[in-house]
Structures are given as C-alpha cells and as structure tokens.
Design a protein around this motif. Structure first.
Motif, PDB file in Angstrom:
ATOM      1  N   GLN A 114      71.138  75.813  35.928  1.00 26.73           N
ATOM      2  CA  GLN A 114      72.001  74.843  34.973  1.00 26.73           C
ATOM      3  C   GLN A 114      71.914  74.302  34.265  1.00 26.73           C
ATOM      4  O   GLN A 114      72.478  74.450  32.940  1.00 26.73           O
ATOM      5  N   PHE A 115      70.375  73.973  34.148  1.00 25.07           N
ATOM      6  CA  PHE A 115      70.820  73.048  32.505  1.00 25.07           C
ATOM      7  C   PHE A 115      69.905  73.715  31.772  1.00 25.07           C
ATOM      8  O   PHE A 115      70.859  73.759  30.766  1.00 25.07           O
ATOM      9  N   VAL A 116      69.582  75.078  32.142  1.00 31.18           N
ATOM     10  CA  VAL A 116      69.451  75.896  30.792  1.00 31.18           C
ATOM     11  C   VAL A 116      70.734  76.496  30.318  1.00 31.18           C
ATOM     12  O   VAL A 116      71.112  76.296  29.152  1.00 31.18           O
ATOM     13  N   SER A 117      71.607  77.095  30.849  1.00 31.65           N
ATOM     14  CA  SER A 117      72.940  77.203  31.298  1.00 31.65           C
ATOM     15  C   SER A 117      73.915  76.115  29.883  1.00 31.65           C
ATOM     16  O   SER A 117      74.408  76.695  28.749  1.00 31.65           O
ATOM     17  N   SER A 118      73.407  74.608  30.361  1.00 32.41           N
ATOM     18  CA  SER A 118      74.002  74.313  29.605  1.00 32.41           C
ATOM     19  C   SER A 118      73.345  73.826  27.862  1.00 32.41           C
ATOM     20  O   SER A 118      74.395  73.230  27.419  1.00 32.41           O
ATOM     21  N   ASP A 119      72.221  74.505  28.064  1.00 32.14           N
ATOM     22  CA  ASP A 119      71.392  74.267  26.661  1.00 32.14           C
ATOM     23  C   ASP A 119      71.152  72.374  26.718  1.00 32.14           C
ATOM     24  O   ASP A 119      71.481  71.763  25.687  1.00 32.14           O
ATOM     25  N   VAL A 120      70.800  72.104  27.839  1.00 32.72           N
ATOM     26  CA  VAL A 120      70.280  70.778  27.263  1.00 32.72           C
ATOM     27  C   VAL A 120      68.920  70.190  26.771  1.00 32.72           C
ATOM     28  O   VAL A 120      68.570  71.324  25.647  1.00 32.72           O
ATOM     29  N   ASP A 121      68.907  69.600  26.559  1.00 34.08           N
ATOM     30  CA  ASP A 121      67.754  69.391  24.761  1.00 34.08           C
ATOM     31  C   ASP A 121      66.373  68.955  25.290  1.00 34.08           C
ATOM     32  O   ASP A 121      65.072  69.322  24.703  1.00 34.08           O
ATOM     33  N   LEU A 122      66.231  68.707  26.794  1.00 40.78           N
ATOM     34  CA  LEU A 122      65.212  68.661  27.152  1.00 40.78           C
ATOM     35  C   LEU A 122      64.958  68.244  28.948  1.00 40.78           C
ATOM     36  O   LEU A 122      66.429  67.581  29.051  1.00 40.78           O
ATOM     37  N   ILE A 123      64.281  68.363  29.593  1.00 39.58           N
ATOM     38  CA  ILE A 123      64.030  68.567  30.576  1.00 39.58           C
ATOM     39  C   ILE A 123      63.187  67.600  31.831  1.00 39.58           C
ATOM     40  O   ILE A 123      61.772  67.977  31.061  1.00 39.58           O
ATOM     41  N   LEU A 124      63.410  66.949  32.651  1.00 36.03           N
ATOM     42  CA  LEU A 124      62.764  66.124  33.108  1.00 36.03           C
ATOM     43  C   LEU A 124      62.156  66.925  34.347  1.00 36.03           C
ATOM     44  O   LEU A 124      62.911  66.846  35.109  1.00 36.03           O
ATOM     45  N   ALA A 125      61.351  67.084  34.994  1.00 34.31           N
ATOM     46  CA  ALA A 125      61.078  67.781  36.122  1.00 34.31           C
ATOM     47  C   ALA A 125      59.847  66.545  36.955  1.00 34.31           C
ATOM     48  O   ALA A 125      58.747  66.492  37.045  1.00 34.31           O
ATOM     49  N   ASN A 126      60.710  66.249  37.878  1.00 29.79           N
ATOM     50  CA  ASN A 126      59.986  65.104  38.958  1.00 29.79           C
ATOM     51  C   ASN A 126      59.423  65.926  40.052  1.00 29.79           C
ATOM     52  O   ASN A 126      60.286  65.307  41.147  1.00 29.79           O
ATOM     53  N   ALA A 127      57.977  66.104  39.988  1.00 26.45           N
ATOM     54  CA  ALA A 127      57.835  66.107  40.845  1.00 26.45           C
ATOM     55  C   ALA A 127      57.055  68.233  41.104  1.00 26.45           C
ATOM     56  O   ALA A 127      57.531  68.368  39.724  1.00 26.45           O
ATOM     57  N   THR A 128      56.335  68.252  42.070  1.00 25.77           N
ATOM     58  CA  THR A 128      55.607  69.626  41.551  1.00 25.77           C
ATOM     59  C   THR A 128      56.809  70.884  41.508  1.00 25.77           C
ATOM     60  O   THR A 128      56.557  72.068  40.765  1.00 25.77           O
ATOM     61  N   ALA A 129      57.928  71.129  42.147  1.00 26.13           N
ATOM     62  CA  ALA A 129      58.027  72.204  43.179  1.00 26.13           C
ATOM     63  C   ALA A 129      59.178  72.374  41.564  1.00 26.13           C
ATOM     64  O   ALA A 129      59.578  73.037  40.923  1.00 26.13           O
ATOM     65  N   PRO A 130      59.797  71.002  40.879  1.00 28.28           N
ATOM     66  CA  PRO A 130      60.877  71.087  39.437  1.00 28.28           C
ATOM     67  C   PRO A 130      60.373  71.703  38.354  1.00 28.28           C
ATOM     68  O   PRO A 130      60.422  72.627  37.773  1.00 28.28           O
ATOM     69  N   LEU A 131      59.175  71.170  38.465  1.00 30.59           N
ATOM     70  CA  LEU A 131      57.898  71.751  36.835  1.00 30.59           C
ATOM     71  C   LEU A 131      57.993  72.831  37.188  1.00 30.59           C
ATOM     72  O   LEU A 131      58.994  73.482  36.613  1.00 30.59           O
TER      73      LEU A 131
END
Length: 350
Positions: A114-131
């Motif tokens: 969803q973040f990619v579809s929204s074309d966010v400027d940056l993604i914070l991945a908090n913990a390994t699975a989100p990364l």
C-alpha cells in the motif's frame, strides 16, 4: 549696458547650475532609500530561507511506517523516529502513515505494498519481517530499518560490508553478544546448561543464538536451542526448556517479547533465571540484560531519514548504525524472587 547683460547671463547660468545640483540630490535620496529597502527585503528573505530550508518549495514528506507488533521496544523506536523527523522537518512538513502488522508477515506485505502504491517518500520498517516485506515490494523507494538485529541475515547478504548497496539502510538493535555471554557467566558461573529460547520464524534470533553459543561454550556451558514457531506453542517449549536448563537466554525476539507473561509464569515458579537480549523482555520475565535505548535508536534512524530526504544522502551507501551505548540492567523484583544479587554496576529497570 553690455556689462549689465553679461552680469545677468552669468547670474542666470549660476542659478541654473545650482538648480541642477538640487535636482540631483532630490532624486538620489529616493534611489538610496529603494536600495536600502531591497537590501532589507533580501536579508529578511535569506533569514527566512535559512530558518526553513526544508520546506522552501512547500514539500511535505509522506512516510510509511510498518511496525511488526505492538510492544515497548518497537513502540519506543517508532516514537523516536517520528520525533526526530518532526523536529528536523517541522510538524507541518511531514506526514506519517503508521501501520501495525500485529505480528503477521503477510500483513506486513500488504501494508508495504500500500505504501508503494501511494508512492511514499520513505518507508520505515520496524523489525525484520517488515524490512523483508519492504525489500520485496520496492527497489526504488528508500527503506530504513530499525530494531533489526543483523541486516546480512535479514536480507540474505553473503558479503557484508556494513552497507547494503541497495535502497535499504537503517539501525541495528544488537547489543554485543560477547558481553551478553560475559554477563551470564558473571551472574551464573556455576551453571552447566544454558537453554536458548527463541522463535524459529525470526532469522535474527537464530543468528543471535548461533553467535552467542560460541562465546558461552568458551566458558564451558552446554547450550541447547528451544524454538517455538509462534505464540501458540511457547508454553510447551518453555516447559521443555526448564526441564534441562540451569539458566535460559532469550535474544531480541519479537514473539518472545510479546509473550513474556507466559514465560514468566512458567520459569519463575521453577526457579529458572533468564538473561534477556533486550530490556523489554527482561522487564517481563528476565533477571538481567545489556540494555540499549530503543527510543534513541529510532531517533538516530530519523536523523538518517532526514539526510536521505533533504540532503540527498545515498541510502545504498549509508552505513547501518548501532546503539552507541549499552547499560547493565536488572529486574529487581525477579532477582529478589530468585535470590539473585547483582554487582553494584547494574542499574535497576524502572
């Protein structure tokens, strides 16, 4: 008559000359005034620009945050990250979309897509699975991780140099594993068997287990791994672990951190102490830990985000950062319940 005419001509020319000088003086004053106003305006504009370099073009940065699960350490890291960017960018210049995956890897993938579809400027991945989910979702949007133990393990990088070479960097929550082994030996020098308890679905926990075993074996301990797949089988695994262990070690493990009450209710009545990889786990079920500040870790990640977003830092060549300091901490209530006295250089967890 000729003389009078000549005198009259000279007087007329002198008057004209004086009138010309007067005219020049009158026109110069407004010009100088206009220049002064222009200079003042330029100075004021420069000052305003210096005070607000971030939003000179009206840019509002949209940041997507995917946090694996809600617990004290990850919450603190997220808060530190948001505070840093809010202070550096200004509250009006940054928007956060904070999403919690409730411990589910599939949900992490949904969130970051969803973040990619929204074309966010940056993604914070908090913990390994989100990364890992973010890495699979985009190779263009900058990704910063936090609360990641080992990036090489999480991203399957064989030749680790400290930078990923991709659109990913961030901060690591790994406290020195050799010092954690030293702590265990300092408190339990007569123990023989160390059980290492962690979630098999978390590769960074497996990395910590494998690494610390080398240090523990140097002290002569026998080490056995006890792994659970998820929270459903924690109780049975912990019961198996305490049957053959003198002391348990739990690395920085998100599933364990979310289930410390279960672990505590089994281990404390059995008299089995736990050395924890981070303060949140220690607060719930441990006796001692080498503690880092997850808030400070998140704040550092926010500073890295600012450098990437505003100053053009190359995320692919931005080195992964670590917590600058560690502190020996202990759980006073658990130590008292188990009859454990810690050295004077330990700090009680508040």
């Amino acid at each position: 008559m000729k003389k009078l005419a000549a005198i009259s001509l000279v007087l007329a020319m002198t008057a004209a000359s004086l009138a010309g000088c007067g005219s020049t003086a009158d026109t110069a004053a407004p010009a100088e005034s206009e220049a002064a106003e222009t200079t003042a305006a330029t100075t004021e504009e420069t000052t305003d620009t210096a005070a607000d370099t971030v939003a000179a073009d009206g840019k509002v940065y949209n940041i997507g945050i995917c946090q694996l699960v809600q617990h004290e350490a990850l919450d603190a890291a997220t808060q530190g990250f948001q505070d840093a960017l809010t202070e550096l960018l200004g509250e009006e210049n940054v928007k956060f979309d904070l999403q919690n995956a409730s411990g589910d890897s599939a949900t992490c993938a949904t969130i970051v897509n969803q973040f990619v579809s929204s074309d966010v400027d940056l993604i914070l991945a908090n913990a390994t699975a989100p990364l890992q989910a973010a890495a699979a979702a985009t190779n263009e949007i900058p990704i910063l991780g936090t609360s990641i133990t080992d990036y090489a393990t999480a991203l399957s990088i064989d030749d680790w140099t400290g930078v990923t070479g991709t659109n990913i960097s961030g901060t690591s929550d790994l406290a020195p594993l050799d010092q954690q082994a030293d702590m265990l030996h300092e408190l339990f020098p007569d123990a023989k068997n160390v059980g290492i308890l962690y979630c098999s679905a978390e590769p960074n926990s497996a990395y910590q287990s494998q690494t610390i075993q080398g240090y523990l074996k140097d002290y002569g301990y026998e080490c056995t791994e006890y792994t659970f797949a998820d929270s459903n089988d924690i109780a049975s695994v912990v019961n198996n672990a305490i049957a053959t262990s003198d002391v348990l070690y739990i690395p920085t493990d998100n599933t364990a951190a979310s289930n410390t009450t279960i672990i505590q209710n089994i281990c404390q009545p059995a008299g089995i102490p736990i050395i924890a990889g981070e303060e949140g786990i220690c607060s719930g079920c441990g006796v001692a830990t080498l503690s880092i500040s997850y808030y400070d870790l998140g704040y550092k990640t926010g500073e890295m985000a600012y450098e990437i977003l505003v100053n053009g830092a190359d995320v692919s060549q931005t080195a992964v950062e670590f917590a600058p300091n560690v502190t020996k901490k202990y759980n006073a209530a658990n130590c008292e319940a188990l009859g454990i006295t810690v050295p004077d250089d330990y700090v009680a967890i508040e």
